[in-house]
Design a protein around this motif. Structure first.
Motif, PDB file in Angstrom:
ATOM      1  N   LYS A  22      -3.292   4.896  -6.030  1.00 59.88           N
ATOM      2  CA  LYS A  22      -2.466   5.950  -6.646  1.00 59.88           C
ATOM      3  C   LYS A  22      -2.722   7.324  -6.017  1.00 59.88           C
ATOM      4  N   TYR A  23      -4.000   7.640  -5.781  1.00 58.15           N
ATOM      5  CA  TYR A  23      -4.312   8.993  -5.306  1.00 58.15           C
ATOM      6  C   TYR A  23      -4.714   9.045  -3.837  1.00 58.15           C
ATOM      7  N   GLY A  24      -5.010   7.900  -3.234  1.00 54.90           N
ATOM      8  CA  GLY A  24      -5.525   7.908  -1.874  1.00 54.90           C
ATOM      9  C   GLY A  24      -7.000   8.264  -1.882  1.00 54.90           C
ATOM     10  N   LYS A  25      -7.636   8.150  -0.736  1.00 56.68           N
ATOM     11  CA  LYS A  25      -9.042   8.542  -0.654  1.00 56.68           C
ATOM     12  C   LYS A  25      -9.350   8.990   0.768  1.00 56.68           C
ATOM     13  N   ASN A  26      -9.825  10.206   0.907  1.00 62.78           N
ATOM     14  CA  ASN A  26     -10.118  10.793   2.216  1.00 62.78           C
ATOM     15  C   ASN A  26      -8.990  10.544   3.205  1.00 62.78           C
ATOM     16  N   MET A  27      -9.250   9.712   4.223  1.00 65.78           N
ATOM     17  CA  MET A  27      -8.234   9.501   5.266  1.00 65.78           C
ATOM     18  C   MET A  27      -7.099   8.574   4.832  1.00 65.78           C
ATOM     19  N   MET A  28      -7.259   7.972   3.665  1.00 66.50           N
ATOM     20  CA  MET A  28      -6.184   7.093   3.187  1.00 66.50           C
ATOM     21  C   MET A  28      -5.269   7.881   2.256  1.00 66.50           C
ATOM     22  N   GLY A  29      -3.996   7.846   2.546  1.00 71.52           N
ATOM     23  CA  GLY A  29      -3.042   8.580   1.718  1.00 71.52           C
ATOM     24  C   GLY A  29      -2.717   7.841   0.430  1.00 71.52           C
ATOM     25  N   SER A  30      -2.006   8.522  -0.449  1.00 74.42           N
ATOM     26  CA  SER A  30      -1.570   7.903  -1.706  1.00 74.42           C
ATOM     27  C   SER A  30      -0.406   6.955  -1.447  1.00 74.42           C
ATOM     28  N   TYR A  31      -0.389   5.836  -2.160  1.00 76.57           N
ATOM     29  CA  TYR A  31       0.733   4.901  -2.068  1.00 76.57           C
ATOM     30  C   TYR A  31       1.536   4.876  -3.362  1.00 76.57           C
TER      31      TYR A  31
END
Ligand code: HEC
Length: 216
Positions: free
Chosen positions: A155-164
Motif C-alpha cells: 500500500k505505501y511502498g518501502k524505500n526504493m519500492m514504490g506504492s502499488y
C-alpha cells in the motif's frame, strides 16, 4: 493515332482531376458530417469540463462514505503506524482461481524486482541497474513476515519500492499476499491460512422478475 490522342486526353483529365483534389491549402474542416449527433456526443465526455459541477469536472468520484459493489471495506491503516502493520490482517479467504489470480498479478507487478519465483532475483535486480535489493521472500528474513506488514509494503511502498495502491485494489493486494504466503509455506514458512475451506459462496443473484408469457 486516335488511340494515342484518347490516351493523352484521358491522362490529362486524370491529372487535372487529381490536382483539383489538392487545393494546396491545409483543410481545416472535415467536410460534411453524416451523423452529427454521433460525431459530437451530446453527453459530456469524461475529460471535458462540465458547467454543472462546481469543480467543473465531468468524471465524478464515488460519493463520500460509499463503497462500490464487490469492493472491500476501507482498511483504516495509517501510514507509519508500524505497530498496526504487524497485527493488521484480513478475513478474506481465496479459492484456487483467486490464488492463481494472485500469482498472475504478482508476475505482472512484482516479478520484475522480486523474481517470478520470489527469490528477489527479478530481471531488474539481475540487470544490476537497480540500486536496492528487493526482498527475497524465500529468505528467513521474510519467511515469517506478518501479512499486515506485507500489506503495508504494497500500500505505501518501502524505500526504493514504490506504492502499488493505485494498481491493486484491496482484494487484489490480499490475493498477491496469499500467493506469496502460499509459496512461502512450501519453502519453510508458516502454514498457509488463506485457503477457502469451502467453495466460495455463489454471488447473490439479482432478483430478476420472472418473465412470463402473457396470458390471454
Ligand atoms: C522496482 C522494484 C520493486 C517492485 C516492482 C516491487 N518491489 Fe517489493 N521491494 C523492493 C525493494 C527494493 C524492497 C526492499 C525495501 C527495503 O527494505 O528497503 C522491497 C520490499 C518488499 C516487501 C517487504 C516490505 C518490508 O516491510 O520490509 C514486500 C512485502 C514487498 N516488497 C512486496 C512487493 C509486492 C507484493 C510487489 C508487487 C505488487 C512488489 N513488492 C513490487 C522492490 C520492488
Amino acid at each position: 493515332m486516335n488511340k494515342i490522342k484518347s490516351i493523352a486526353v484521358a491522362s490529362l483529365a486524370l491529372t487535372v482531376g487529381l490536382m483539383s483534389c489538392d487545393s494546396g491549402e491545409l483543410r481545416r474542416t472535415p467536410g460534411h458530417i453524416y451523423a452529427p449527433d454521433m460525431t459530437y456526443s451530446r453527453a459530456y465526455d469524461a475529460y471535458t469540463s462540465n458547467p454543472n459541477f462546481e469543480d467543473g469536472l465531468t468524471s465524478r468520484k464515488p460519493v463520500a462514505g460509499t463503497i462500490a459493489r464487490n469492493n472491500e471495506l476501507p482498511d483504516h491503516l495509517v501510514e507509519g503506524d508500524t505497530n498496526a502493520y504487524k497485527t493488521f490482517t484480513t478475513s478474506l479467504r481465496f479459492n484456487e482461481a483467486e490464488l492463481d489470480e494472485g500469482r498472475r498479478l504478482f508476475n505482472i507487478y512484482c516479478g520484475i524486482c522480486h523474481g517470478n519465483n520470489l527469490d528477489g532475483q527479478g530481471p531488474l535486480q539481475t540487470s544490476g541497474k537497480f540500486a536496492s535489493m528487493p526482498a527475497n521472500f524465500k529468505d528467513a528474513k521474510y519467511l515469517h513476515m506478518s501479512v499486515g506488514q506485507m500489506y503495508a509494503g504494497i500500500k505505501y511502498g518501502k524505500n526504493m519500492m514504490g506504492s502499488y495502491a493505485s494498481q491493486l485494489d484491496i482484494k487484489q493486494r490480499w490475493m498477491v499476499i496469499a500467493y506469496i504466503k502460499k509459496v512461502q509455506s512450501e519453502n519453510g514458512g508458516d502454514p498457509y491460512i488463506f485457503g477457502a475451506t469451502t467453495a466460495a459462496a455463489p454471488a447473490v443473484a439479482e432478483a430478476a422478475p420472472a418473465k412470463e408469457e402473457p396470458k390471454h
